[in-house]
Design a protein around this motif. Structure first.
Motif: not given
Length: 521
Positions: A465-472
């Motif tokens: 989920v975190m990887q899909k939400t932000t490039r950072f």
């Protein structure tokens, strides 16, 4: 180890660190009389040792308080200074007699695993999480006191690591050969070193000097403001911020007159964002609502571009506001930041790469910038600090960019150990306290952990989920699904997870620690 003593002190629970997370853990685990090791002479962690005079809280008071110890005058809209935060933490520790557990000037220098492994039929190590406190020591901890070479060993059934991501290990840039700080004729220091200076020494370092601050996150912004304040006179010099990656900054927690929490911190607003463990219809609904998610981000960006001279100074990020928020990198801007820039006391230089030359900083386009002082506000290496004290094979388990922690607390492959303070959200104090409540109930056998496989699957879902939400994606940030994360913690503890008085508040009011007071609903 030199100076080693063979005598061991046996206790049930040890806690490493007396910052916010360590204090929360000590309070929630107080019935077990934990031993808290603090390497310095005071509580407070980063608020004591990594704060400059202009450092303030990044959230309103009411979003940064323990559930059973509200701020005095908690309705004030101003952001508390770091000294106010330290006073608040000192009051909390005094009120709940936490100082009796803390051993100051006690630095943990080594940890040994002395527990037992079970080996399955294919030779794999197996961990037993069914009874965390068995009466048998699992970890030995070596502690140096008062900077002496004498080492005292302690043995614990369970260890809680609260040394955090920041602190005493600076993150430094890599430079090409012969282009590092050693060739610079001026002074180079990290923001961590700057924070250790008193006001007079800091003023002497900055006043009348050509100062370069490398970075554009909170510590860099605060440093630039302090440099501008020190150079107000006619003999003052401008401070130049060298910026590799731009991020969105927020002047206050109101957007076009609306409270900021409406956009990301209510149950209804977080319903727009992807979260772990969604069923099929929620996944479909989240997909259909994705344009609205983008509109919220654009709405906030429109306000920031109207309110702040970002285009004037070339400071408009290329990515969406949502990406910064989802990676816990949103910073609150000091009121005077752009007024200093308008008066020429803060300058900006964007670059992809830079290095040192004898007289200052050189950029990849061959231009040079004269400097007397360079302050590296380039972050911290908290993971290296953790790897330095953990033994193998556990040390190698934290090489990933984000430590896989079940409920932000338990590494499924590290037995009888918890990590508090490595998960980030809108309020890290709120995250730490709730997870310490969860941990206390786990250690009291009020519920059992899932299997190792299931815990790893859950951490993997959160990472995706975190990887899909932000490039950072570089940290365990749950800001866009924090309420859902807390819901699942409440379920495991046997609490009701809808904590408000009615459905209207449940949908449109923000969640805080006051919603998680110790009672079942």
């Amino acid at each position: 180890m030199a100076g080693q003593q063979n005598c061991h002190v046996l206790s049930k629970i040890g806690i490493v660190g007396a910052g916010i997370s360590g204090l929360a853990a000590a309070k929630q685990l107080s019935r077990h009389h934990p031993v808290v090791f603090e390497a310095t002479d005071s509580i407070g962690g980063v608020w004591k040792h990594c704060s400059s005079k202009s450092t303030t809280l990044q959230t309103p008071r009411c979003d940064f308080e323990f559930s059973d110890y509200p701020w005095p005058q908690r309705g004030y809209s101003s952001f508390p200074s770091h000294t106010e935060v330290l006073d608040y933490l000192h009051g909390y520790a005094t009120n709940f007699d936490l100082f009796e557990y803390v051993k100051f000037n006690s630095k943990v220098v080594q940890i040994k695993f002395i527990g037992e492994w079970e080996i399955d039929d294919v030779g794999q190590r197996q961990l037993d999480y069914s009874t965390p406190l068995t009466g048998q020591p699992v970890w030995e901890v070596a502690v140096k006191t008062n900077q002496s070479e004498f080492i005292q060993w302690y043995a614990f059934e369970f260890l809680v690591v609260c040394i955090g991501k920041y602190g005493d290990m600076p993150k430094l840039p890599n430079f090409p050969p012969h282009k590092g700080p050693q060739i610079f004729s001026g002074k180079v220091l990290h923001s961590l070193d700057y924070c250790k200076l008193d006001n007079e020494a800091a003023n002497q370092l900055l006043k009348g000097k050509k100062v370069v601050v490398v970075g554009y996150k909170k510590s860099a912004i605060d440093l630039a403001v302090e440099c501008a304040e020190a150079n107000k006179g006619s003999d003052g010099q401008p401070c130049t911020m060298v910026i590799r990656t731009l991020h969105w900054t927020v002047p206050s927690y109101r957007i076009w007159g609306l409270p900021f929490f409406l956009f990301y911190s209510t149950r209804s607003s977080q319903f727009l964002h992807e979260r772990p463990n969604q069923n099929l219809w929620k996944i479909l609904l989240c997909f259909l609502l994705s344009p609205l998610r983008g509109l919220v981000s654009k709405f906030i960006e429109s306000y920031l571009l109207w309110k702040l001279p970002l285009r004037k100074y070339g400071l408009k990020p290329d990515h969406s506001f949502q990406e910064d928020y989802a990676s816990c990198q949103m910073a609150i801007l000091p009121e005077t930041f752009f007024s200093h820039a308008n008066q020429g006391r803060i300058l900006f230089k964007k670059t992809s790469n830079w290095w040192f030359w004898d007289g200052g900083i050189e950029f990849d386009n061959k231009t040079k910038l004269d400097a007397d002082v360079v302050v590296l506000a380039t972050g911290f290496e908290g993971k290296k600090k953790l790897k330095a004290i953990l033994p193998e094979p556990f040390s190698s388990l934290i090489d990933a960019s984000v430590i896989p922690l079940y409920r932000g607390t338990i590494h499924p492959l590290v037995p009888n150990m918890a990590f508090v303070g490595y998960l980030e959200s809108v309020s890290n104090l709120h995250s730490a306290e709730l997870r310490c409540k969860w941990l206390a109930r786990l250690l009291d056998n009020q519920f059992n952990l899932p299997t190792i496989r299931n815990m790893l699957e859950q951490t993997s879902k959160e990472e995706k989920v975190m990887q899909k939400t932000t490039r950072f994606y570089k940290r365990h940030c749950i800001s866009t699904f924090s309420i859902n994360h807390s819901d699942e913690i409440c379920k495991e503890m046997g609490w009701g997870f809808w904590r408000k008085k009615n459905w209207l508040l449940e949908a449109f009011s923000p969640y805080s620690n006051q919603d998680y007071i110790e009672k079942k609903l």
